[in-house]
Design an enzyme around this catalytic site. Structure first.
Site, PDB file in Angstrom:
ATOM      1  N   PRO A  25     -19.153   7.800 -19.399  1.00 20.82           N
ATOM      2  CA  PRO A  25     -19.958   9.007 -19.575  1.00 20.82           C
ATOM      3  C   PRO A  25     -19.046  10.154 -19.974  1.00 20.82           C
ATOM      4  O   PRO A  25     -18.042  10.420 -19.312  1.00 20.82           O
ATOM      5  CB  PRO A  25     -20.572   9.228 -18.191  1.00 20.82           C
ATOM      6  CG  PRO A  25     -19.651   8.524 -17.235  1.00 20.82           C
ATOM      7  CD  PRO A  25     -19.061   7.380 -17.994  1.00 20.82           C
ATOM      8  N   MET A  26     -19.373  10.839 -21.087  1.00 22.89           N
ATOM      9  CA  MET A  26     -18.516  11.924 -21.582  1.00 22.89           C
ATOM     10  C   MET A  26     -19.389  13.107 -21.980  1.00 22.89           C
ATOM     11  O   MET A  26     -20.270  12.986 -22.834  1.00 22.89           O
ATOM     12  CB  MET A  26     -17.683  11.442 -22.770  1.00 22.89           C
ATOM     13  CG  MET A  26     -16.628  10.402 -22.383  1.00 22.89           C
ATOM     14  SD  MET A  26     -15.730   9.712 -23.792  1.00 22.89           S
ATOM     15  CE  MET A  26     -16.956   8.545 -24.431  1.00 22.89           C
ATOM     16  N   GLN A  78     -25.761   8.844 -15.122  1.00 21.01           N
ATOM     17  CA  GLN A  78     -24.769   9.402 -14.203  1.00 21.01           C
ATOM     18  C   GLN A  78     -25.258  10.738 -13.668  1.00 21.01           C
ATOM     19  O   GLN A  78     -25.639  11.632 -14.433  1.00 21.01           O
ATOM     20  CB  GLN A  78     -23.407   9.594 -14.859  1.00 21.01           C
ATOM     21  CG  GLN A  78     -22.378  10.043 -13.808  1.00 21.01           C
ATOM     22  CD  GLN A  78     -20.998  10.293 -14.353  1.00 21.01           C
ATOM     23  OE1 GLN A  78     -20.778  11.254 -15.086  1.00 21.01           O
ATOM     24  NE2 GLN A  78     -20.049   9.440 -13.985  1.00 21.01           N
ATOM     25  N   CYS A 108     -15.099  14.015 -12.006  1.00 23.34           N
ATOM     26  CA  CYS A 108     -14.964  15.137 -12.940  1.00 23.34           C
ATOM     27  C   CYS A 108     -14.221  16.296 -12.270  1.00 23.34           C
ATOM     28  O   CYS A 108     -14.601  16.731 -11.183  1.00 23.34           O
ATOM     29  CB  CYS A 108     -16.333  15.598 -13.413  1.00 23.34           C
ATOM     30  SG  CYS A 108     -16.237  16.962 -14.606  1.00 23.34           S
ATOM     31  N   ASN A 219     -10.737   2.346 -15.467  1.00 23.31           N
ATOM     32  CA  ASN A 219     -10.917   3.345 -16.524  1.00 23.31           C
ATOM     33  C   ASN A 219      -9.644   4.178 -16.620  1.00 23.31           C
ATOM     34  O   ASN A 219      -8.932   4.345 -15.639  1.00 23.31           O
ATOM     35  CB  ASN A 219     -12.131   4.226 -16.169  1.00 23.31           C
ATOM     36  CG  ASN A 219     -12.298   5.412 -17.097  1.00 23.31           C
ATOM     37  OD1 ASN A 219     -12.427   6.551 -16.650  1.00 23.31           O
ATOM     38  ND2 ASN A 219     -12.309   5.184 -18.387  1.00 23.31           N
ATOM     39  N   GLY A 220      -9.362   4.670 -17.828  1.00 20.74           N
ATOM     40  CA  GLY A 220      -8.228   5.557 -18.008  1.00 20.74           C
ATOM     41  C   GLY A 220      -7.166   4.988 -18.926  1.00 20.74           C
ATOM     42  O   GLY A 220      -6.505   4.006 -18.574  1.00 20.74           O
ATOM     43  N   GLY A 221      -7.021   5.577 -20.108  1.00 23.13           N
ATOM     44  CA  GLY A 221      -5.941   5.200 -21.013  1.00 23.13           C
ATOM     45  C   GLY A 221      -6.107   3.877 -21.723  1.00 23.13           C
ATOM     46  O   GLY A 221      -5.179   3.422 -22.401  1.00 23.13           O
TER      47      GLY A 221
END
Length: 342
Positions: A25-26, A78, A108, A219-221
């Site tokens: 989700p962004m 979300q 967040c 999640n991440g990178g």
């Protein structure tokens, strides 16, 4: 354009399978138009909405934020919030609208989110999160999940993360996505929080060993399917990809179905553009603007011959008030077809 339709009931097993690969989700990015595009690229990948705050739905009555196309399933909503009663009401609104999963944002780091005492700040309040999860689970019959960080600020992640997972699992959360970075609530912007705190993939993998019953996504990178498969092969249940799935959607999603889910064929982004035409025409007929959709398509041919001209034609042409699908097809003409790109 609101297309809320009934869909076959999805079991928790179905969602766990879909969560082998998900698009993060962004905010300002993963709106319904972006998700529709991503679904055409991959039929299996789990998609998430932008974060929607529970107060906006429950107190503000902003139910239009729940609009989506039935073609987007499997799809998760979300939510942001920290009040169990309000989150339960918001979760029910989401479930009634047809979402397959309700996810609680505990990751967040923005100032606005902190001021509302939700997002990453909730890593400091695991019992509050557990109470929220329990209330949401009581209110809905779809999966309730959590997206979190490995900790915030000066917390010891080795201690904080397992305690946090213990709390939410006891409250009935069976699936969690862990962003393998701390969030620094003071001193770093949300953008810096996506890059500066060091990644700790090993810690997330150890959590899977410690909590084998939890479905854990990382999640991440992570920027490619090859990296995703490395984490899956090492024992994690799922991988969530964020910015790479947005900026280079074809690289991440076109081969996702056969490579991650073992079914289906690789999709062709040229064919996907043509499939977007009727969706765009319906949006324009409802009074929408072309750029509201095509802004999500700029990276569709990243790295391919003609990609720069595709972006330029689309960016400049879609900004016109009367822009139609002819702009999209004009931009497409500048892209070398896959057969010729060799």
């Amino acid at each position: 354009m609101s297309i809320l339709q009934d869909h076959p009931t999805r079991t928790f097993h179905d969602l766990a399978q879909a969560a082998r690969l998900s698009v993060a989700p962004m905010m300002d990015w993963t709106d319904r138009h972006c998700r529709y595009l991503h679904r055409l690229l991959s039929s299996k990948t789990l998609l998430y909405t932008e974060m929607v705050t529970a107060p906006a739905l429950v107190r503000g009555g902003a139910l239009h934020l729940l609009d989506f196309s039935a073609d987007e399933h499997p799809l998760a909503l979300q939510l942001g919030g920290s009040d169990p009663v309000e989150l339960a009401k918001a979760a029910k609104l989401g479930a009634d609208a047809g979402y397959d999963e309700i996810n609680l944002n505990c990751g967040c780091p923005s100032d606005r989110v902190q001021s509302g005492t939700f997002g990453a700040v909730l890593m400091q309040h695991p019992q509050v999160v557990a109470d929220c999860v329990a209330a949401m689970r009581e209110a809905v019959n779809v999966d309730v999940t959590v997206k979190c960080r490995i900790g915030v600020d000066d917390q010891n992640s080795e201690l904080v993360l397992p305690d946090f997972l213990e709390h939410i699992s006891k409250a009935g959360c069976n699936r969690v996505t862990i962003h393998a970075r701390k969030a620094w609530l003071q001193g770093l912007s949300p953008k810096e929080n996506r890059d500066i705190p060091p990644l700790n993939y090993d810690l997330v993998h150890r959590m899977k060993t410690r909590f084998p019953e939890l479905h854990i996504s990382i999640n991440g990178g992570i920027t490619s399917l090859e990296q995703a498969k490395t984490h899956l092969d090492a024992g994690l249940d799922g991988v969530m990809i964020g910015r790479a799935a947005y900026h280079q959607p074809s690289d991440v999603l076109c081969s996702a179905d056969p490579e991650i889910f073992g079914t289906g064929a690789t999709t062709d982004p040229v064919e996907v553009v043509h499939k977007m035409v009727p969706y765009i025409e319906a949006h324009l007929a409802d009074g929408g603007r072309l750029h509201q959709i095509t802004r999500h398509m700029l990276g569709l041919f990243a790295g391919r011959p003609g990609a720069r001209q595709w972006r330029r034609t689309l960016s400049e042409g879609a900004a016109r008030k009367d822009a139609g699908t002819d702009v999209l097809l004009q931009a497409l003409a500048s892209v070398t077809p896959l057969a010729q790109a060799g």
